[in-house]
Design an enzyme around this catalytic site. Sequence first.
Site, mmCIF file in Angstrom:
data_model
loop_
_atom_site.group_PDB
_atom_site.id
_atom_site.type_symbol
_atom_site.label_atom_id
_atom_site.label_comp_id
_atom_site.label_asym_id
_atom_site.label_seq_id
_atom_site.Cartn_x
_atom_site.Cartn_y
_atom_site.Cartn_z
ATOM 1 N N ASP A 9 0.855 -1.193 0.000
ATOM 2 C CA ASP A 9 0.000 0.000 0.000
ATOM 3 C C ASP A 9 0.899 1.254 0.000
ATOM 4 O O ASP A 9 2.075 1.184 0.379
ATOM 5 C CB ASP A 9 -0.862 -0.042 1.274
ATOM 6 C CG ASP A 9 -1.571 1.257 1.520
ATOM 7 O OD1 ASP A 9 -2.288 1.714 0.632
ATOM 8 O OD2 ASP A 9 -1.380 1.834 2.624
ATOM 9 N N ASP A 11 -0.199 5.156 0.872
ATOM 10 C CA ASP A 11 -0.409 6.144 1.944
ATOM 11 C C ASP A 11 -0.551 5.480 3.310
ATOM 12 O O ASP A 11 -1.378 4.597 3.501
ATOM 13 C CB ASP A 11 -1.656 6.982 1.652
ATOM 14 C CG ASP A 11 -1.475 7.807 0.398
ATOM 15 O OD1 ASP A 11 -0.481 8.540 0.314
ATOM 16 O OD2 ASP A 11 -2.316 7.706 -0.515
ATOM 17 N N ASP A 174 -2.093 -0.669 5.725
ATOM 18 C CA ASP A 174 -2.365 0.065 6.967
ATOM 19 C C ASP A 174 -3.841 0.351 7.240
ATOM 20 O O ASP A 174 -4.172 0.834 8.312
ATOM 21 C CB ASP A 174 -1.638 1.422 6.961
ATOM 22 C CG ASP A 174 -2.365 2.453 6.125
ATOM 23 O OD1 ASP A 174 -2.736 2.145 4.977
ATOM 24 O OD2 ASP A 174 -2.607 3.564 6.628
ATOM 25 N N ASP A 178 -7.097 -2.178 2.694
ATOM 26 C CA ASP A 178 -6.063 -3.195 2.448
ATOM 27 C C ASP A 178 -6.489 -4.587 2.914
ATOM 28 O O ASP A 178 -5.789 -5.568 2.665
ATOM 29 C CB ASP A 178 -4.762 -2.809 3.181
ATOM 30 C CG ASP A 178 -4.201 -1.499 2.675
ATOM 31 O OD1 ASP A 178 -4.120 -1.340 1.446
ATOM 32 O OD2 ASP A 178 -3.870 -0.630 3.505
HETATM 33 O O1 LIG Z 1 -6.147 7.257 -1.453
HETATM 34 C C1 LIG Z 1 -6.362 6.987 -0.266
HETATM 35 O O2 LIG Z 1 -7.374 7.342 0.323
HETATM 36 C C2 LIG Z 1 -5.375 6.169 0.495
HETATM 37 O O3 LIG Z 1 -4.479 5.574 -0.354
HETATM 38 P P1 LIG Z 1 -3.739 4.219 0.028
HETATM 39 O O4 LIG Z 1 -4.630 3.115 -0.416
HETATM 40 O O5 LIG Z 1 -2.468 4.315 -0.782
HETATM 41 O O6 LIG Z 1 -3.471 4.218 1.487
HETATM 42 MG MG LIG Z 2 -2.973 3.179 3.169
#
Ligand SMILES: O=C(O)COP(=O)(O)O
Ligand SMILES: [Mg+2]
Length: 227
Positions: A9, A11, A174, A178
């Site tokens: 993942d 963010d 996180d 996910d």
């Molecule tokens: O775009 C988001 O809300 C979070 O992105 P991510 O899936 O990379 O954590």
């Molecule tokens: Mg994330």
Amino acid sequence: MVFKAIVVDIDGTITYPDRRLDFTAAEKLRSLKVPVVLATGNILCYARATSKLIGLSGATIAENGGIFSTAYDNKPHIVEGTLEECERAVEYLSTFFDITRLDAEYRKTEVALRRDFDASEARRILRKEKFEVEIIDTNYAIHVKNSRVDKGTGLIELARLLDFVPGDFIAIGDSENDREMLQVSGFGIAVSNADVDTKKNADLVTSRAYGEGTSEAIDYLISKKMI
Ligand SMILES: O=C(O)COP(=O)(O)O
Ligand SMILES: [Mg+2]
């Protein structure tokens, strides 16, 4: 057991809380011998740029599984027919909340909204009306996505295109977007900032958070000869 690839993942997993890229985690990913796929709720160009700038192949899952791509400049696969129901649901929600769309001009399969309204309340409202969508809060955006796609379905499809099976992958994440990716992978890791439910779906939870958690996970996997 030795795994053949990793899906990570973006963010909250290879970043600091404020989304700055953790360079140590990026360096560790770049130096791995196995293919590294980035999987995000964000849009395809964000995923591809992040992959390219880190020095990975550009194999990505974007929009929470709605789009996936085998390499940086390959034609992306877009799951058709998923956006319309999300649009209808968001239209309905806009009669209850003052909502702001994020990247609407780029999103092809789902709708992302600024986190300035009550997602639990929105979930209750939509459930009553039987929309076939899910509301996911990633801590960075609220996503209204079709129930038939997630990062798990994205990983299943992308793995096939890359001549792998999902069980060949170690997954690191996180947040609630996910969960399915951790479930379908061969070994799931949650960084310590993950929510309780995501941690429940992981085989391993790191003691460190955010990008430091991913660095810890990679060191662990190498020390145990899992990759
Ligand atoms: O775009 C988001 O809300 C979070 O992105 P991510 O899936 O990379 O954590
Ligand atoms: Mg994330």
